[in-house]
Scaffold this active site. Structure first.
Site, PDB file in Angstrom:
ATOM      1  N   LEU A   1      18.703  10.208  44.110  1.00  0.00           N
ATOM      2  CA  LEU A   1      19.432  11.406  44.536  1.00  0.00           C
ATOM      3  C   LEU A   1      18.496  12.523  44.967  1.00  0.00           C
ATOM      4  CD1 LEU A   1      22.458  11.973  42.160  1.00  0.00           C
ATOM      5  CD2 LEU A   1      22.452  11.606  44.622  1.00  0.00           C
ATOM      6  N   ARG A   2      17.192  12.317  44.729  1.00  0.00           N
ATOM      7  CA  ARG A   2      16.260  13.398  44.993  1.00  0.00           C
ATOM      8  C   ARG A   2      16.283  13.824  46.462  1.00  0.00           C
ATOM      9  NH1 ARG A   2      12.149  16.157  42.595  1.00  0.00           N
ATOM     10  NH2 ARG A   2      10.461  16.602  44.024  1.00  0.00           N
ATOM     11  N   ALA A   3      16.421  12.836  47.343  1.00  0.00           N
ATOM     12  CA  ALA A   3      16.446  13.143  48.769  1.00  0.00           C
ATOM     13  C   ALA A   3      17.636  14.040  49.104  1.00  0.00           C
ATOM     14  CB  ALA A   3      16.509  11.855  49.577  1.00  0.00           C
TER      15      ALA A   3
ATOM     16  N   VAL B   1      16.881  17.615  47.782  1.00  0.00           N
ATOM     17  CA  VAL B   1      15.887  18.338  48.583  1.00  0.00           C
ATOM     18  C   VAL B   1      16.489  18.720  49.933  1.00  0.00           C
ATOM     19  CG1 VAL B   1      13.689  18.132  49.784  1.00  0.00           C
ATOM     20  CG2 VAL B   1      13.900  17.280  47.467  1.00  0.00           C
TER      21      VAL B   1
ATOM     22  N   ASP C   1       7.108  11.128  46.732  1.00  0.00           N
ATOM     23  CA  ASP C   1       8.433  11.639  46.427  1.00  0.00           C
ATOM     24  C   ASP C   1       8.388  13.060  45.870  1.00  0.00           C
ATOM     25  OD1 ASP C   1      11.231  11.132  46.334  1.00  0.00           O
ATOM     26  OD2 ASP C   1      11.068  11.056  44.152  1.00  0.00           O
TER      27      ASP C   1
END
Ligand SMILES: [Zn+2]
Length: 661
Positions: free
Chosen positions: A263-265, A268, A182
């Protein structure tokens, strides 16, 4: 290859994209391309003389070389690419603190490590999947906090460490932990070029280079210069790029459709789309940017099952993009946009969860299963025998004193497992001070050293270190014979029950476990080293049996597995548990080959135990011979239980003999 180039360029345009993970087989020139990236990155301004690359405009308040005065002369230097070798030490990564100088002279003597060198640059890890787990933790911490931290005996140093993480890996050699996966903004799958046209181009370039190396280099330098100019232009355009509502809606819709966690996706993907627009010289994000961003940012976040094909389902992506482009926001207040940063990592399942690594293994076992019956005719695949109920096993240990992570198996220098403490002169750098012993050593010399004030006069050879002895956890690698010679159904149940018992024992002792099985024509890594005993038990339950007995192949597969695992986790000592009757079939060389393989393992210093599964009235004693070649111990299957009568009696006799001696 184009995806890889684009990913690296996007990171050059916007470091916030968060790095690249390059997945691919060997010999695909991944490393060459990554190294070329550093040459394309714009140079940075640093405080002159600061070893921690402080930005003159905003120096790090905690910089060990600081405090820096604002308005000092600054220096311009190229952005660094720092390579982190797989076998690197912890000190080399976080830097080393000279504790003896700190205590005796009262100065912080700190030698910066690779994280300091990589600050504001690129940290490149070739074969990142082979990196030791403990070092992965250090990296994850630094990446999450943007700082590196070293602490020994109350003396601590911290400094900024923000870097672009670029890694390469060969998925056949093991997967990454999800937390580490991740951390990479983008992933790219690279395959060796098979397209004839592309191959021809590679050959043509090579010929052009050979014919005129200087001219080739000149043309290449020209190309590189143009790229650098374009990157600088895109960088300055970046702050003006607008991510409109329709594009943002498409991004969140795609992330939802592909069921990515957190929410990281989304974040990014948004940053990547913005960088793509800037790279194309636009100030608005269009659907094409969102599509490309999804292809680069989502595959590694979506994949859960090792059997899923790599990449994204293009049709589904197209549909989602179309549907969400037309949608109007559904009236609700848009207060659930992307948060400031992704959620803190950690807490996820440890170890390679399932891992894509076993996909090719499964295929191999399929081939083996097909090949075996055709040669040794009467071995139709049998339904898997159920495992007998598990029981408490006797403790199998690695001899000697280890230095591995805490656990409950073998003796080790560690804090865990009811440790005892003693003092000793430090052999290397002082790690943990034994205060009482140090004062004792220094006390007799105080007058001679002219002690006047209150301070104790310490010298280097006064220092005593704490040696803590407790128990460590190990890697228990099972090598299980699943061939026809073992396949008498009842016996296989007993064998499975034994392995299951040992698996549960390993779980309670916090070991890592792995399992190689061999039958038919080959050996497979049925369970790559993991901390999940459930996966191990499931693989064991389904274990097919029958066919020839390629014992040598099983041992060699174990040898290779341990070699890779030693790179990944060098301090964890392995314990090999070979479950077999010692027989090897498949030609006159089968047995000599197996013995050579055993000697190879012994030469490597691997601790081994052979669980002898031979039964019946006529016994060949081959398992005991195998144990000799492994320089290991042999335990009979019926002696494995902790409370087995034979075992208790043998132990009693042994202790009586010891007493007598
Ligand atoms: Zn500084």
């Amino acid at each position: 290859m184009d995806d890889l180039r684009l990913s690296l360029l996007l990171n050059a345009v916007s470091p916030q994209v968060g790095g690249v993970l390059v997945r691919g087989e060997k010999g695909t020139a991944k490393s060459t391309m990554v190294r070329a990236l550093a040459g394309l990155l714009p140079s940075i301004a640093v405080v002159d003389g600061c070893r921690f690359a402080c930005d003159p405009a905003a120096p790090d308040a905690q910089c060990p070389d600081g405090p820096h005065d604002l308005g000092l002369p600054d220096a311009e230097r190229a952005t660094r690419l720092v390579e982190l070798p797989v076998g690197v030490s912890e000190d080399r990564i976080v830097g080393s603190l000279d504790l003896e100088r700190a205590l005796a002279e009262g100065v912080k003597a700190y030698e910066p490590g690779l994280l300091a060198a990589a600050h504001r640059g690129v940290l490149y890890i070739d074969e990142v999947n082979l990196l030791n787990d403990h070092l992965v933790d250090l990296l994850l911490d630094a990446a999450a906090m943007g700082r590196s931290y070293v602490e020994r005996e109350g003396v601590s140093v911290r400094h900024a460490a923000r870097f672009l993480l670029v890694g390469t890996m060969n998925p056949e050699e093991g997967e990454l932990r999800p937390q580490l996966l991740d951390r990479f903004g983008l992933t790219v799958e690279v395959a060796a070029t098979r397209e004839p046209v592309e191959r021809a181009e590679v050959v043509r370039r090579r010929l052009a280079y050979d014919a005129d190396p200087e001219g080739f280099a000149e043309r290449w330098a020209q190309e590189e210069k143009e790229l650098a100019v374009r990157i600088t232009a895109a960088r300055s355009l970046l702050p003006s790029v607008v991510l409109g509502d329709p594009a943002l809606r498409q991004i969140t819709a795609v992330c939802a459709a592909f069921e990515v966690d957190g929410l990281r996706a989304d974040i990014v993907m948004a940053r990547t789309a913005v960088a793509l627009a800037a790279w194309a010289g636009r100030t608005d994000v269009i659907a094409e940017d969102v599509r490309t961003a999804a292809q680069l940012a989502l595959p590694h976040r979506r994949r859960r099952n090792p059997f899923d094909a790599p990449g994204l389902d293009e049709e589904k992506l197209e549909q989602t993009l179309e549907q969400s482009a037309g949608e109007e926001p559904d009236g609700g207040p848009e207060d659930d946009g992307p948060g400031p940063e992704g959620p803190p990592d950690g807490g996820g399942p440890d170890g390679p969860s399932g891992g894509g690594q076993d996909a090719p293994e499964q295929e191999a076992s399929g081939e083996g299963a097909e090949a075996a019956p055709s040669r040794t005719a009467p071995a139709p695949p049998q339904p898997a025998a159920p495992a007998a109920s598990p029981y408490r096993t006797r403790l199998l240990t690695v001899p000697g004193l280890g230095e591995g992570a805490g656990g409950r198996r073998s003796r080790a220098r560690t804090d865990s497992g009811g440790h005892t403490v003693r003092a000793a002169r430090p052999t290397g750098a002082l790690q943990r001070l034994h205060l009482a012993a140090t004062i004792q050593a220094a006390a007799p010399h105080q007058l001679a050293r002219g002690r006047d004030g209150r301070a104790l006069r310490l010298r280097r050879d006064d220092f005593r270190e704490q040696i803590r002895e407790g128990r460590e956890s190990n890697l228990v690698l099972f090598v299980v014979d699943a061939s026809g010679s073992m396949a008498a159904r009842q016996r296989m149940s007993a064998v499975k029950g034994a392995v299951l018992s040992l698996l549960m024992d390993a779980y309670q002792r916090r070991d890592k476990i792995g399992m190689v099985t061999f039958r038919g024509s080959d050996a497979v890594l049925a369970l790559p080293p993991t901390s999940s005993v459930e996966v191990g038990a499931a693989r064991l339950e389904q274990l097919p049996t029958g066919g020839r007995t390629p014992l040598a192949a099983g041992l060699l597969r174990a040898h290779e597995t341990l070699r890779l695992e030693r790179l990944r986790d060098p301090r964890r000592r392995p314990l090999l548990v070979v479950v077999t009757d010692g027989r090897a079939t498949g030609g006159p060389q089968a047995l000599p080959d197996a013995r050579r393989a055993a000697q190879l393992l012994a030469a490597q210093g691997t601790a081994a135990v052979v669980v002898d599964c031979e039964s019946g009235p006529v016994r060949l004693g081959l398992a005991a011979e195998l144990a000799q070649h492994l320089a290991g111990e042999v335990v009979r299957l019926d002696e494995l239980a902790a409370d087995s009568v034979t075992h208790l009696v043998t132990d009693l006799i042994r202790s009586k003999q010891k007493e007598a001696a």
